[in-house]
Design an enzyme around this catalytic site. Structure first.
Site, PDB file in Angstrom:
ATOM      1  N   LYS A  23       0.894  -1.337   0.063  1.00 12.54           N
ATOM      2  CA  LYS A  23       0.160   0.087   0.136  1.00 12.54           C
ATOM      3  C   LYS A  23       0.841   1.194  -0.108  1.00 12.54           C
ATOM      4  CE  LYS A  23      -2.366  -1.033   3.631  1.00 12.54           C
ATOM      5  NZ  LYS A  23      -1.989  -2.244   3.968  1.00 12.54           N
ATOM      6  N   ARG A  98      -9.868   0.474   9.420  1.00 10.71           N
ATOM      7  CA  ARG A  98      -9.360  -0.716   9.757  1.00 10.71           C
ATOM      8  C   ARG A  98     -10.335  -1.728  10.511  1.00 10.71           C
ATOM      9  NH1 ARG A  98      -3.597   0.335   9.409  1.00 10.71           N
ATOM     10  NH2 ARG A  98      -2.319  -1.446   9.575  1.00 10.71           N
ATOM     11  N   ARG A 137      10.692  -5.733   3.922  1.00  9.38           N
ATOM     12  CA  ARG A 137      10.629  -4.413   4.318  1.00  9.38           C
ATOM     13  C   ARG A 137      11.450  -4.108   5.328  1.00  9.38           C
ATOM     14  NH1 ARG A 137       4.515  -2.485   5.190  1.00  9.38           N
ATOM     15  NH2 ARG A 137       4.875  -3.579   6.999  1.00  9.38           N
ATOM     16  N   ARG A 143      11.100  -1.004  10.576  1.00 14.96           N
ATOM     17  CA  ARG A 143       9.839  -0.626  11.523  1.00 14.96           C
ATOM     18  C   ARG A 143       9.964  -1.830  12.752  1.00 14.96           C
ATOM     19  NH1 ARG A 143       4.629  -0.102   8.031  1.00 14.96           N
ATOM     20  NH2 ARG A 143       3.712  -1.096   9.968  1.00 14.96           N
ATOM     21  N   ARG A 155      -0.457  -9.087  13.519  1.00 15.16           N
ATOM     22  CA  ARG A 155      -0.956  -8.371  12.581  1.00 15.16           C
ATOM     23  C   ARG A 155      -2.032  -8.699  11.485  1.00 15.16           C
ATOM     24  NH1 ARG A 155       4.210  -5.668  11.217  1.00 15.16           N
ATOM     25  NH2 ARG A 155       3.221  -4.249   9.567  1.00 15.16           N
TER      26      ARG A 155
HETATM   27  P1  AMP Z   1       0.332   0.555   9.194  1.00 12.39           P
HETATM   28  O1  AMP Z   1       1.864   1.213   9.013  1.00 12.39           O
HETATM   29  O2  AMP Z   1      -0.489   0.830   8.469  1.00 12.39           O
HETATM   30  O3  AMP Z   1       0.860  -1.128   8.905  1.00 12.39           O
HETATM   31  O4  AMP Z   1       0.162   0.501  10.745  1.00 12.39           O
HETATM   32  C1  AMP Z   1       1.083   0.005  11.969  1.00 12.39           C
HETATM   33  C2  AMP Z   1       0.412  -0.183  13.105  1.00 12.39           C
HETATM   34  O5  AMP Z   1      -0.259   1.466  13.442  1.00 12.39           O
HETATM   35  C3  AMP Z   1      -0.682  -1.046  13.049  1.00 12.39           C
HETATM   36  O6  AMP Z   1      -0.279  -2.246  13.210  1.00 12.39           O
HETATM   37  C4  AMP Z   1      -1.608  -0.411  14.086  1.00 12.39           C
HETATM   38  O7  AMP Z   1      -0.975  -1.027  15.369  1.00 12.39           O
HETATM   39  C5  AMP Z   1      -1.604   1.264  14.017  1.00 12.39           C
HETATM   40  N1  AMP Z   1      -2.699   1.647  13.220  1.00 12.39           N
HETATM   41  C6  AMP Z   1      -2.475   2.200  11.838  1.00 12.39           C
HETATM   42  N2  AMP Z   1      -3.717   2.550  11.319  1.00 12.39           N
HETATM   43  C7  AMP Z   1      -4.766   2.117  12.424  1.00 12.39           C
HETATM   44  C8  AMP Z   1      -5.765   2.291  12.336  1.00 12.39           C
HETATM   45  N3  AMP Z   1      -6.834   2.688  11.256  1.00 12.39           N
HETATM   46  N4  AMP Z   1      -6.835   1.801  13.340  1.00 12.39           N
HETATM   47  C9  AMP Z   1      -5.910   1.466  14.489  1.00 12.39           C
HETATM   48  N5  AMP Z   1      -4.496   1.236  14.419  1.00 12.39           N
HETATM   49  C10 AMP Z   1      -3.883   1.525  13.480  1.00 12.39           C
END
Ligand code: AMP
Length: 199
Positions: A23, A98, A137, A143, A155
């Site tokens: 994404k 989400r 990644r 990360r 996740r």
């Molecule tokens: P991402 O970079 O989108 O993979 O997000 C990394 C982490 O941030 C996720 O595993 C969640 O812990 C938190 N996170 C990101 N977006 C959301 C969301 N819309 N709702 C809840 N937690 C989020």
């Protein structure tokens, strides 16, 4: 005579897909081609953590376990971006919504401005590819939540239980467009562009 002012409507695209689907990578090309503002809730949260803010401190433990942060936290961030960003044709939401309550909150926020989600672009890859992509990644981006297999598995499980139901939500609304996320970055990008050119 009264003149009618016609405002251009903003577009609201959701970039959907499991962790590791690509994404973030595809978002860069999409925002450039369609003049969109990229909102990644994950990136916004990581920025709060790096700044050591109160919100960041609360989010850190949850993120590092592979859990979601509370809906209200991310909903507030999204609303703030909609309010403050100008000069674009629309927004690209990456990693939001989400959960079903987040999707409903997004609809409510947009409805207050007589707006609605334009389309959901969903990048799909098989489960077996998720772990492989995230590990790749991790080597590049470092990360914290990419570092452990247990966290990645959590996740993936969270994605299946809490996020996947959104597919039905947007499909019922006629706003769900699935893209095959396998192949090269350029192949996936071209599939996305040919879908988006029709919206
Ligand atoms: P991402 O970079 O989108 O993979 O997000 C990394 C982490 O941030 C996720 O595993 C969640 O812990 C938190 N996170 C990101 N977006 C959301 C969301 N819309 N709702 C809840 N937690 C989020």
């Amino acid at each position: 005579m009264l003149s009618t002012i016609i405002f251009d409507k903003m577009k609201y695209y959701i970039l959907f897909g499991p962790p590791g689907a690509g994404k973030g990578t595809q978002a860069t090309a999409m925002v450039e081609k369609y003049n969109l503002h990229h909102i990644s809730t994950g990136a916004l949260l990581r920025k709060e953590i790096a700044a050591g803010s109160e919100l960041g401190l609360k989010a850190k433990a949850l993120i590092e376990q592979g859990c979601l942060v509370p809906d209200e936290v991310v909903e507030g961030m999204i609303e703030n971006e909609f309010r403050t960003v100008t000069g674009v044709d629309g927004f690209l939401l990456d990693g939001f919504p989400r959960t079903l309550p987040q999707a409903e909150a997004l609809d409510a926020i947009l409805a207050r401005n007589s707006d609605e989600v334009t389309a959901t672009v969903s990048i799909m890859i098989p489960d077996a590819m998720i772990m492989e992509r995230i590990k790749g990644r991790a080597l590049k981006e470092g990360r914290a939540d990419d570092a452990s297999e247990d966290v990645i598995n959590n996740r993936i499980a969270t994605y299946h239980s809490q996020t996947e139901p959104l597919i039905g939500y947007y499909r019922n609304a006629g706003k769900y467009h699935e893209i095959d996320g396998t192949g090269t970055i350029e192949e996936v990008r071209d599939r996305i562009f040919s879908a988006m050119d029709k919206f």
